[in-house]
Design a protein around this motif. Structure first.
Motif, short mmCIF file in Angstrom:
data_model
loop_
_atom_site.label_atom_id
_atom_site.label_comp_id
_atom_site.label_asym_id
_atom_site.label_seq_id
_atom_site.Cartn_x
_atom_site.Cartn_y
_atom_site.Cartn_z
N PRO A 1 -9.33 9.23 -6.23
CA PRO A 1 -9.71 9.16 -7.63
C PRO A 1 -8.61 8.53 -8.48
CG PRO A 1 -9.21 11.43 -7.01
CD PRO A 1 -9.18 10.63 -5.75
N TRP A 2 -7.38 8.66 -8.10
CA TRP A 2 -6.26 8.01 -8.78
C TRP A 2 -5.17 7.76 -7.77
CZ3 TRP A 2 -2.29 11.25 -7.84
CH2 TRP A 2 -2.56 12.63 -7.75
N ARG A 3 -4.26 6.86 -8.16
CA ARG A 3 -3.20 6.49 -7.22
C ARG A 3 -1.83 6.58 -7.86
NH1 ARG A 3 -6.98 1.91 -4.43
NH2 ARG A 3 -8.72 3.02 -5.39
N GLU A 4 -0.90 6.97 -7.06
CA GLU A 4 0.47 7.07 -7.54
C GLU A 4 1.13 5.68 -7.50
OE1 GLU A 4 2.70 10.24 -5.71
OE2 GLU A 4 4.60 9.35 -6.41
N VAL A 5 1.83 5.32 -8.59
CA VAL A 5 2.47 4.00 -8.66
C VAL A 5 3.86 4.09 -8.04
CG1 VAL A 5 3.14 2.09 -10.17
CG2 VAL A 5 1.19 3.53 -10.78
N LEU A 6 4.05 3.35 -6.92
CA LEU A 6 5.32 3.43 -6.19
C LEU A 6 6.42 2.61 -6.84
CD1 LEU A 6 4.01 3.06 -2.53
CD2 LEU A 6 5.01 5.12 -3.55
N GLY A 7 6.03 1.60 -7.59
CA GLY A 7 7.03 0.72 -8.20
C GLY A 7 6.36 -0.57 -8.67
N THR A 8 7.20 -1.57 -8.92
CA THR A 8 6.67 -2.84 -9.44
C THR A 8 7.05 -3.99 -8.52
OG1 THR A 8 6.76 -2.06 -11.71
CG2 THR A 8 6.72 -4.46 -11.39
N GLN A 9 6.05 -4.84 -8.28
CA GLN A 9 6.30 -6.03 -7.46
C GLN A 9 6.26 -7.25 -8.40
OE1 GLN A 9 7.50 -7.03 -4.85
NE2 GLN A 9 6.07 -7.81 -3.35
N ASN A 10 7.44 -7.84 -8.67
CA ASN A 10 7.50 -9.00 -9.55
C ASN A 10 7.39 -10.29 -8.75
OD1 ASN A 10 7.95 -7.85 -12.21
ND2 ASN A 10 9.89 -7.10 -11.34
N ALA A 11 7.03 -11.39 -9.44
CA ALA A 11 7.04 -12.71 -8.80
C ALA A 11 8.45 -13.02 -8.35
CB ALA A 11 6.55 -13.78 -9.78
N GLY A 12 8.57 -13.62 -7.17
CA GLY A 12 9.89 -13.99 -6.67
C GLY A 12 10.61 -12.87 -5.94
N GLU A 13 9.96 -11.71 -5.84
CA GLU A 13 10.60 -10.58 -5.16
C GLU A 13 9.76 -10.16 -3.96
OE1 GLU A 13 10.90 -7.50 -8.07
OE2 GLU A 13 12.43 -8.56 -9.24
N THR A 14 10.42 -9.47 -3.02
CA THR A 14 9.66 -8.84 -1.93
C THR A 14 10.00 -7.36 -1.97
OG1 THR A 14 11.45 -9.26 -0.38
CG2 THR A 14 9.65 -10.88 -0.46
N THR A 15 9.24 -6.57 -1.25
CA THR A 15 9.48 -5.11 -1.27
C THR A 15 9.25 -4.52 0.12
OG1 THR A 15 8.82 -3.02 -2.28
CG2 THR A 15 7.07 -4.61 -1.91
N ASP A 16 9.91 -3.39 0.36
CA ASP A 16 9.67 -2.66 1.60
C ASP A 16 8.66 -1.56 1.37
OD1 ASP A 16 11.49 -4.17 2.98
OD2 ASP A 16 13.19 -2.83 2.48
N LEU A 17 8.36 -1.31 0.08
CA LEU A 17 7.41 -0.24 -0.25
C LEU A 17 6.05 -0.60 0.31
CD1 LEU A 17 8.45 0.35 -3.97
CD2 LEU A 17 8.95 1.83 -1.98
N GLU A 18 5.43 0.35 1.03
CA GLU A 18 4.16 0.06 1.66
C GLU A 18 3.04 0.77 0.92
OE1 GLU A 18 4.20 0.53 5.87
OE2 GLU A 18 2.05 0.11 6.03
N VAL A 19 1.96 0.04 0.70
CA VAL A 19 0.81 0.64 0.02
C VAL A 19 -0.08 1.32 1.06
CG1 VAL A 19 -1.26 0.17 -1.34
CG2 VAL A 19 0.88 -1.05 -1.87
N THR A 20 -0.22 2.64 0.89
CA THR A 20 -1.11 3.39 1.78
C THR A 20 -2.11 4.14 0.89
OG1 THR A 20 0.48 5.20 1.72
CG2 THR A 20 0.58 3.71 3.63
N GLU A 21 -3.01 4.88 1.53
CA GLU A 21 -4.03 5.61 0.77
C GLU A 21 -3.37 6.53 -0.27
OE1 GLU A 21 -7.86 7.84 2.51
OE2 GLU A 21 -7.35 5.83 3.27
N GLY A 22 -3.86 6.45 -1.52
CA GLY A 22 -3.33 7.30 -2.58
C GLY A 22 -2.17 6.66 -3.34
N TYR A 23 -1.72 5.46 -2.87
CA TYR A 23 -0.59 4.81 -3.54
C TYR A 23 -0.95 3.38 -3.94
CZ TYR A 23 2.10 8.73 -1.81
OH TYR A 23 2.54 9.99 -1.56
N CYS A 24 -0.18 2.88 -4.88
CA CYS A 24 -0.33 1.47 -5.26
C CYS A 24 0.99 0.97 -5.81
CB CYS A 24 -1.45 1.30 -6.29
SG CYS A 24 -1.04 2.03 -7.89
N LEU A 25 1.06 -0.36 -6.04
CA LEU A 25 2.24 -0.94 -6.68
C LEU A 25 1.77 -1.77 -7.85
CD1 LEU A 25 4.04 -0.40 -4.02
CD2 LEU A 25 5.17 -2.52 -4.70
#
Ligand code: AMP
Ligand code: MG
Length: 416
Positions: free
Chosen positions: A72-96
């Motif tokens: 029903p809602w998702r927890e925001v793990l962080g922000t993905q900007n243009a020009g950046e990469t991340t190790d944060l993985e989007v799984t069920e219940g999460y988003c970026l």
């Protein structure tokens, strides 16, 4: 038939074009950087060696999610900007949170635009029924695939081509070398535009019209000047230009006058061959085409209109072929006359105005008096109307060929 008779044979414009085409020589190629590529003719096929984009990217500002996630809602793990990469993985219940152009984070397979969401603290509620896999994601290689032919040889490099080359990192490309052209006005009567003509003198116009016409072509103007009607001086200047240039454009001195030396100089020169020197064309009858071992000479008539018309009809296509361009010569279309046109005894290239009617029909009329000294016949004209000789006048409603100098405009008048 003697050599003299053969080169004096009157050629139709089509015959002349065929002869020109048969003798045109390609210039060599060279490498140029992107900053000097504009307007040049590509001499190689550009094949993409990397995909574009090189990574799946978001096309919206929003949230990178798992499409199948039913939370029903998702927890925001962080922000993905243009020009950046991340190790944060989007799984069920999460988003970026993700920005346009940013790479899709690991695990995510869709982007929900910010407009379809509602943020509460560090949670986001998605107000969108079905989130599809790949939604708002530009897949890797979707615009350019590896191995794809992006731009073909013969293409004129414009803004989009430069952008594409920049995108794939091709900063050096093979293009045709720019033919070196010199412009020689001939005539004892000629003075510079800033001078006040004395009795019997006129200001040189052709050197400037021709330079301006060459400005839209991938050539380099190496020299311009005026030569007197003096055979030795003229020949010396011609020789000098022929030795260093690919094309020598002369104007004047090709008619039947006693001081019209160009044809005689070319004819008498052992190392120069005249292909033709008379055309079944108006204006432009004395237009002359000759070649030395390395250079091409176009003897344009002196009348300003004749010089411009023969340049457009014959010199432009030769330049295009020399550099291997796809588009050769001015584009031609059929147009419907809106006014009567009177034919001459030779094929006449009348300066005219072509426009597009509201229903998309191309209509045209001649642009006033067609005398070959009247340069003003070009003002507002955008085409040559090709009027073949015949007994009867051409009537309004008849269709004729037109060579377009610039794109037609929508009709402003009620001609149709
Ligand atoms: P010609 O072919 O030399 O007999 O010249 C034909 C006509 O064009 C004459 O009236 C010349 O004065 C004129 N003319 C020749 N050269 C030029 C020029 N460079 N600019 C303007 N008019 C010219
Ligand atoms: Mg002259």
């Amino acid at each position: 038939m003697s050599e003299q008779q053969e080169i004096d044979r009157m050629r139709t414009p089509e015959e002349a074009l065929t002869i020109l085409q048969a003798h045109t020589r390609r210039v060599p190629t060279e490498f140029v950087g992107l900053s000097s590529a504009h307007g040049r003719i590509l001499a190689e096929d550009i094949i993409a060696t990397e995909p574009y984009p090189t990574f799946p990217a978001s096309t919206m500002d929003g949230y990178a999610v798992l499409a199948a996630d039913a939370s029903p809602w998702r927890e925001v793990l962080g922000t993905q900007n243009a020009g950046e990469t991340t190790d944060l993985e989007v799984t069920e219940g999460y988003c970026l949170r993700i920005m346009t152009g940013a790479p899709l984070p690991p695990g995510a397979d869709a982007v929900v635009p910010v407009e379809a969401t509602e943020l509460a603290d560090d949670h986001v509620v998605i107000h969108q029924e079905d989130v599809r896999v790949g939604q708002n994601v530009r897949p890797q290689g979707i615009d350019i695939a590896v191995g794809q032919k992006l731009i073909g040889a013969g293409t004129r490099i414009g803004a989009a081509e430069i952008g594409l080359l920049a995108s794939i990192g091709r900063t050096s490309i093979s293009v045709s070398r720019m033919p070196r052209v010199s412009i020689l006005s001939t005539g004892d009567e000629l003075v510079e535009p800033e001078e006040t003509p004395g009795p019997g003198q006129i200001r040189d116009a052709n050197r400037f019209t021709l330079a301006a016409m060459l400005a839209s072509e991938p050539v380099e103007i190496s020299w311009t000047g005026i030569a007197p009607d003096n055979r030795e001086a003229l020949e010396a200047l011609l020789r000098e230009r022929l030795a260093s240039d690919d094309i020598v454009l002369t104007s004047g001195g090709v008619s039947m006058g006693e001081k019209d030396y160009i044809k005689a100089i070319l004819f008498d020169a052992e190392d120069i061959h005249i292909h033709f020197r008379r055309l079944y064309m108006k204006p432009g009858k004395p237009f002359t085409f000759a070649q030395s071992e390395t250079a091409t000479i176009f003897g344009l008539p002196g009348n300003p209109v004749s010089a411009m018309a023969t340049f457009d009809v014959f010199v432009r296509p030769v330049i295009h072929q020399m550099v291997g361009a796809h588009q050769v010569g001015l584009p031609n279309v059929m147009v419907t006359l809106t006014e009567e046109a009177l034919p001459a005894d030779r094929v006449e290239y009348q300066r005219g105005i072509v426009s597009v009617t509201a229903s998309g029909e191309l209509v045209a009329h001649a642009n006033g008096d067609q005398r070959s000294s009247r340069l003003a016949s070009y003002i507002n004209a955008n085409a040559y109307l090709v009027i073949a000789p015949r007994e009867m006048p051409y009537l309004a409603g008849e269709s004729v060929e037109a060579l377009l100098i610039s794109p037609p405009e929508l009709t402003r008048d009620n001609h149709s």
